[in-house]
Write a protein that holds these residues in place. Structure first.
Motif, PDB file in Angstrom:
ATOM      1  N   ASP A 204       0.891  -1.072  -0.102  1.00  0.00           N
ATOM      2  CA  ASP A 204       0.046  -0.083   0.072  1.00  0.00           C
ATOM      3  C   ASP A 204       0.930   1.079   0.165  1.00  0.00           C
ATOM      4  O   ASP A 204       0.629   2.311  -0.544  1.00  0.00           O
ATOM      5  N   ARG A 205       2.181   1.315   0.780  1.00  0.00           N
ATOM      6  CA  ARG A 205       2.915   2.293   1.025  1.00  0.00           C
ATOM      7  C   ARG A 205       3.381   2.623  -0.392  1.00  0.00           C
ATOM      8  O   ARG A 205       3.789   3.901  -0.794  1.00  0.00           O
ATOM      9  N   ALA A 206       4.231   1.479  -0.826  1.00  0.00           N
ATOM     10  CA  ALA A 206       4.832   1.628  -2.456  1.00  0.00           C
ATOM     11  C   ALA A 206       3.901   2.258  -3.337  1.00  0.00           C
ATOM     12  O   ALA A 206       4.098   3.196  -4.148  1.00  0.00           O
ATOM     13  N   TRP A 207       2.489   1.629  -3.345  1.00  0.00           N
ATOM     14  CA  TRP A 207       1.439   2.100  -4.154  1.00  0.00           C
ATOM     15  C   TRP A 207       1.381   3.645  -4.227  1.00  0.00           C
ATOM     16  O   TRP A 207       1.120   4.351  -5.299  1.00  0.00           O
ATOM     17  N   ALA A 208       1.155   4.192  -3.026  1.00  0.00           N
ATOM     18  CA  ALA A 208       0.708   5.466  -2.665  1.00  0.00           C
ATOM     19  C   ALA A 208       1.859   6.541  -3.294  1.00  0.00           C
ATOM     20  O   ALA A 208       1.825   7.411  -3.664  1.00  0.00           O
ATOM     21  N   TRP A 209       3.129   5.864  -3.013  1.00  0.00           N
ATOM     22  CA  TRP A 209       4.521   6.675  -3.215  1.00  0.00           C
ATOM     23  C   TRP A 209       4.382   6.709  -4.828  1.00  0.00           C
ATOM     24  O   TRP A 209       4.803   7.755  -5.140  1.00  0.00           O
ATOM     25  N   ALA A 210       4.245   5.564  -5.524  1.00  0.00           N
ATOM     26  CA  ALA A 210       4.402   5.617  -6.975  1.00  0.00           C
ATOM     27  C   ALA A 210       3.274   6.608  -7.526  1.00  0.00           C
ATOM     28  O   ALA A 210       3.707   7.486  -8.553  1.00  0.00           O
ATOM     29  N   HIS A 211       2.048   6.550  -6.738  1.00  0.00           N
ATOM     30  CA  HIS A 211       1.052   7.292  -7.500  1.00  0.00           C
ATOM     31  C   HIS A 211       1.360   8.847  -7.290  1.00  0.00           C
ATOM     32  O   HIS A 211       0.812   9.770  -7.867  1.00  0.00           O
ATOM     33  N   ALA A 212       1.985   8.999  -6.167  1.00  0.00           N
ATOM     34  CA  ALA A 212       2.511  10.459  -5.913  1.00  0.00           C
ATOM     35  C   ALA A 212       3.415  11.074  -7.049  1.00  0.00           C
ATOM     36  O   ALA A 212       3.156  12.134  -7.312  1.00  0.00           O
TER      37      ALA A 212
ATOM     38  N   ARG B  71       6.346   0.853  11.202  1.00  0.00           N
ATOM     39  CA  ARG B  71       5.404   0.943  10.131  1.00  0.00           C
ATOM     40  C   ARG B  71       4.950   2.487  10.443  1.00  0.00           C
ATOM     41  O   ARG B  71       4.678   3.469   9.356  1.00  0.00           O
ATOM     42  N   PHE B  72       4.970   3.058  11.624  1.00  0.00           N
ATOM     43  CA  PHE B  72       4.852   4.457  11.978  1.00  0.00           C
ATOM     44  C   PHE B  72       5.742   5.203  11.429  1.00  0.00           C
ATOM     45  O   PHE B  72       5.662   6.225  10.726  1.00  0.00           O
ATOM     46  N   ILE B  73       7.197   4.887  11.315  1.00  0.00           N
ATOM     47  CA  ILE B  73       8.120   5.472  10.770  1.00  0.00           C
ATOM     48  C   ILE B  73       8.090   5.433   9.182  1.00  0.00           C
ATOM     49  O   ILE B  73       8.105   6.590   8.654  1.00  0.00           O
ATOM     50  N   THR B  74       8.029   4.334   8.657  1.00  0.00           N
ATOM     51  CA  THR B  74       8.064   4.386   7.086  1.00  0.00           C
ATOM     52  C   THR B  74       6.988   4.938   6.354  1.00  0.00           C
ATOM     53  O   THR B  74       7.351   5.499   5.655  1.00  0.00           O
ATOM     54  N   VAL B  75       5.725   5.061   6.796  1.00  0.00           N
ATOM     55  CA  VAL B  75       4.656   5.961   6.341  1.00  0.00           C
ATOM     56  C   VAL B  75       5.123   7.244   6.095  1.00  0.00           C
ATOM     57  O   VAL B  75       4.897   8.029   5.319  1.00  0.00           O
ATOM     58  N   ARG B  76       5.766   7.750   7.103  1.00  0.00           N
ATOM     59  CA  ARG B  76       6.191   9.160   7.226  1.00  0.00           C
ATOM     60  C   ARG B  76       7.598   9.337   6.380  1.00  0.00           C
ATOM     61  O   ARG B  76       8.131  10.642   6.426  1.00  0.00           O
ATOM     62  N   PHE B  77       7.826   8.363   5.526  1.00  0.00           N
ATOM     63  CA  PHE B  77       8.967   8.621   4.718  1.00  0.00           C
ATOM     64  C   PHE B  77       8.221   9.236   3.421  1.00  0.00           C
ATOM     65  O   PHE B  77       9.191   9.889   2.759  1.00  0.00           O
ATOM     66  N   ASN B  78       7.051   8.899   3.268  1.00  0.00           N
ATOM     67  CA  ASN B  78       6.482   9.617   2.158  1.00  0.00           C
ATOM     68  C   ASN B  78       5.236  10.405   2.238  1.00  0.00           C
ATOM     69  O   ASN B  78       5.218  11.584   1.443  1.00  0.00           O
TER      70      ASN B  78
ATOM     71  N   ASP C 202       9.780  15.113  11.231  1.00  0.00           N
ATOM     72  CA  ASP C 202      10.613  15.197  12.603  1.00  0.00           C
ATOM     73  C   ASP C 202      10.010  13.842  13.404  1.00  0.00           C
ATOM     74  O   ASP C 202      10.905  13.239  14.166  1.00  0.00           O
ATOM     75  N   ASP C 203       8.627  13.787  13.386  1.00  0.00           N
ATOM     76  CA  ASP C 203       8.225  12.452  14.184  1.00  0.00           C
ATOM     77  C   ASP C 203       8.929  11.107  13.711  1.00  0.00           C
ATOM     78  O   ASP C 203       9.145  10.230  14.641  1.00  0.00           O
ATOM     79  N   ALA C 204       9.216  10.983  12.563  1.00  0.00           N
ATOM     80  CA  ALA C 204       9.767   9.688  11.974  1.00  0.00           C
ATOM     81  C   ALA C 204      11.252   9.715  12.234  1.00  0.00           C
ATOM     82  O   ALA C 204      11.820   8.819  12.795  1.00  0.00           O
ATOM     83  N   VAL C 205      12.097  10.728  12.357  1.00  0.00           N
ATOM     84  CA  VAL C 205      13.257  10.924  12.579  1.00  0.00           C
ATOM     85  C   VAL C 205      13.674  10.563  13.957  1.00  0.00           C
ATOM     86  O   VAL C 205      14.455   9.939  14.536  1.00  0.00           O
ATOM     87  N   GLU C 206      12.624  11.126  14.930  1.00  0.00           N
ATOM     88  CA  GLU C 206      12.742  11.067  16.450  1.00  0.00           C
ATOM     89  C   GLU C 206      12.460   9.785  16.753  1.00  0.00           C
ATOM     90  O   GLU C 206      12.990   9.039  17.848  1.00  0.00           O
TER      91      GLU C 206
ATOM     92  N   LEU D  16      14.529  10.998   2.580  1.00  0.00           N
ATOM     93  CA  LEU D  16      13.455  11.073   1.775  1.00  0.00           C
ATOM     94  C   LEU D  16      12.186  12.047   2.340  1.00  0.00           C
ATOM     95  O   LEU D  16      11.336  12.580   1.519  1.00  0.00           O
ATOM     96  N   ALA D  17      12.353  12.577   3.278  1.00  0.00           N
ATOM     97  CA  ALA D  17      11.233  13.609   4.130  1.00  0.00           C
ATOM     98  C   ALA D  17      12.127  14.776   4.804  1.00  0.00           C
ATOM     99  O   ALA D  17      11.751  16.022   4.342  1.00  0.00           O
TER     100      ALA D  17
END
Length: 707
Positions: free
Chosen positions: A409-417, A452-459, A478-482, A499-500
């Motif tokens: 799902d994350r990759a699909w959303a990233w690709a469509h972005a 998964r909390f972190i990875t969705v915040r890559f995109n 910043d949430d993902a980094v911390e 990425l972010a």
């Protein structure tokens, strides 16, 4: 005998004796002596620091006594390695130090790798068994019973700590019973030939390195022990297959501590299995069983080399297709961290897809499809990535319990972005962001939730930024980094930064944040040197210097972009080239700006990255203005404005409108400029300190003042 008679003496005398085992008298009091303290492996110390460790101190003192040796800084590392190789044993260290005069410390390190049989210089009254370390161990070995001696040799197959259960499994091949093993272990510990240490509820044993070398020689001399290495490899397979199952439920820190301590035995078992006398299929299964450990502990280079070898072998012999699929998937992921995204990576993923289909395993089909799609995204093949992601999400529609579904799902959303479908992407990313939280527990489920909390915040941050939510985007990043920092997930943190956090900081014009995040990525690369992020860090560092007025930085921006292109890390490369073109324009280097933006547009169109098309046209319009083509520039800005509106990129729309409004104000069309810019500016609800909103605000204020 002497000790027994001495104990019958009624005087107040006391006997202090050193021995490898208890004397066996009724009233003796035992004090077990551990190895001498040593500096940690790899510690770079000067002489005044190293000499504080008892092991180094003993070596230096004995070397000086035998040869007038003078301790110098250049010898610190070699002497520490000698002491570590000798397990901190005082006799062994003293014997080694006596060789200084014949060898330098560095030469002695090489000698230790070949033999532990060096001899002490002859002195009056020396006991023969104390002349060499091997003689000392040999004397103790000859006092063992036949079963103890056989067990002692068998234990040399273990490269590090082991449990009684492991020893029982291996010893069965040599005809020893569980009772023989348990009693034998106790006897070897009592005779100081084996160390024992409590770890939680279990007892773990370990041969010292010097003792293991001697025991390995005894093993080779015992015909009954010929199957020991095979049994050891089988035991390693059982342990690491168990680790795969326990990964799903055991607390991550506990799991890592439990199985990272076994990695030396995994390596030894693999060396035997793929050797002349080994078992290739067992080696392939061992490699598959080790994937989880290599992945969890980020031992990337070792994983890559072992996976490449095992997959090549698995493709040449009779082997289960699911094993091949697992090897290919793991190899594909490990190659993500190579300097260059090569065709080897593509071949690994195509192998993984083919083998998983042949095996009929839907789980690994989805993993392979998603992995290949991520690879395609990074080399800039967006339409092709979408094709594979459609297949992966179709599998998820059939079974939502597949473990790779959230990644699909994350990759699909990233690709469509990237394809410019921001609204479609945002719906999925918002759903994923709402699904996963910062769980505070320590279970594997909690760890996966945090990951998964972190990875969705890559995109999500970059999509939110494009849609006009700069502050929200910065907070997400910043949430993902911390979160990654708190968990010690340095690879994930590097991904969140590259990425972010860094792109959002640069595009928002927040130089303080850009400096902060650049430094954090630089520190991460010192911990985990992931090649693909090195050029990214150089790019953002150079952009920061350029924005702070360093005219030389533009060449470093260009060099970093060329390195990214050479690495085939082409995702967003059009945007990077547009940044380079703007930097050239600030220096009046119009010809170079034209070349840079032309390359940017070619990459954007070839890669299908529609998301940045309007921004690239805006930069090209700036080049046209500098080239003296105002009408062409204005026409291109109008096209860019339409394009930004079409995909819902509100931030790009504001930038373009600001450029157009500035042009119209300069040519006497102030009312038209205000009508264009004011409604758009008023749509924004946050981010008013970002460079784009500040520029628009200043322009509007100036236009109203002159009205």
């Amino acid at each position: 005998m002497f000790a027994g008679r001495f104990m019958t003496d009624t005087s107040s005398s006391r006997l202090l004796a050193t021995s490898r085992e208890p004397l066996g008298t009724p009233t003796e009091h035992l004090v077990r002596l551990g190895p001498l303290g040593l500096p940690g492996p790899g510690c770079a110390l000067a002489t005044d620091q190293a000499i504080k460790f008892p092991g180094v101190q003993l070596f230096v003192r004995r070397a000086a006594e035998w040869s007038d040796y003078q301790f110098v800084d250049d010898d610190c590392e070699a002497i520490a390695r000698i002491c570590h190789a000798l397990d901190g044993l005082p006799l062994a260290i003293a014997l080694a130090a006596a060789q200084i005069g014949r060898f330098t410390p560095r030469q002695l390190v090489a000698q230790l790798d070949q033999t532990l049989g060096f001899r002490a210089p002859v002195t009056d009254g020396a006991t023969p068994r104390h002349e060499t370390l091997m003689a000392t161990i040999d004397w103790s070995f000859k006092l063992l019973s036949p079963r103890e001696a056989r067990l002692f040799g068998l234990l040399s197959v273990f490269s590090d700590a082991f449990e009684a259960e492991d020893a029982v499994f291996v010893a069965e091949a040599a005809g020893l019973t569980p009772v023989d093993v348990v009693t034998g272990l106790g006897s070897l510990v009592a005779k100081s030939l084996l160390n024992a240490q409590a770890q939680g509820a279990s007892l773990r044993y370990r041969l010292l390195d010097s003792t293991r070398r001697y025991a390995a020689e005894r093993l080779l001399a015992d015909p009954a022990c010929r199957q020991a290495l095979h049994r050891h490899a089988q035991r390693a397979l059982a342990v690491f297959e168990q680790s795969e199952e326990e990964w799903n439920w055991r607390e991550p820190a506990d799991w890592t501590q439990r199985y990272l301590g076994r990695i030396a035995d995994l390596r030894a078992a693999l060396s035997w299995a793929f050797g002349k006398e080994g078992d290739a299929v067992l080696g392939i299964r061992l490699t598959v069983a080790g994937i989880t450990l290599w992945s969890e502990t980020s031992i990337l280079s070792e994983a890559q080399s072992r996976l490449e070898f095992a997959l090549g072998l698995a493709k040449s012999i009779a082997c289960d297709d699911l094993l091949r699929a697992k090897l290919a998937c793991a190899l594909g992921w490990s190659l993500f961290y190579a300097r260059k995204l090569s065709n080897e990576n593509q071949l690994a993923w195509l192998d993984a897809i083919a083998f998983s289909r042949s095996a009929g395993n839907v789980e690994y089909q989805q993993r392979a499809l998603v992995g290949f799609a991520f690879y395609l995204l990074q080399i800039g093949q967006i339409p092709r990535a979408l094709t594979y992601l459609d297949e992966a999400t179709a599998l998820a529609d059939r079974d939502r319990d597949l473990t790779a579904t959230s990644e699909a799902d994350r990759a699909w959303a990233w690709a469509h972005a990237f394809a410019g479908e921001l609204s479609k992407s945002r719906l999925v990313l918002d759903r994923l962001a709402a699904t996963y939280s910062l769980a505070e527990g320590r279970s594997r489920k909690d760890a996966n939730e945090v990951y998964r909390f972190i990875t969705v915040r890559f995109n999500l941050p970059f999509v939110a930024w494009m849609q006009g939510q700069a502050e929200y985007a910065a907070k997400l990043a910043d949430d993902a980094v911390e979160a990654a920092d708190r968990g010690g997930h340095w690879v994930s943190q590097s991904n969140a930064l590259g990425l972010a956090a860094l792109p959002v900081s640069l595009e928002s014009g927040n130089l303080a944040a850009l400096a902060h995040y650049t430094e954090r990525l630089r520190r991460n690369l010192e911990r985990e040197r992931i090649s693909r992020w090195i050029a990214v860090e150089r790019y953002f560092s150079a952009c920061l210097r350029d924005l702070r007025g360093d005219r030389e930085a533009v060449e470093d921006i260009r060099a970093a972009i060329e390195e990214l292109i050479d690495c085939r890390f082409l995702m967003r490369i059009g945007s990077y080239l547009a940044t380079l073109a703007r930097a050239y324009l600030r220096q009046g280097r119009i010809v170079e700006a034209r070349k840079a933006i032309a390359r940017a547009i070619r990459h954007q169109e070839d890669q299908g990255e529609r998301w940045c098309r309007s921004e690239l046209w805006r930069v090209e319009a700036s080049v046209l203005f500098h080239e003296g083509e105002p009408q062409l520039a204005e026409s291109l800005l109008l096209q860019a404005l339409t394009e930004a509106r079409a995909i819902g990129a509100k931030t790009f729309e504001l930038r373009i409108a600001t450029d157009l409004a500035a042009r119209w104000i300069a040519t006497g069309r102030r009312p038209k400029a205000i009508r264009l810019l004011r409604p758009l500016y008023e749509e924004f609800t946050e981010g008013f300190q970002t460079q784009d909103l500040v520029a628009a605000s200043h322009l509007l204020q100036g236009a109203r003042a002159c009205a």
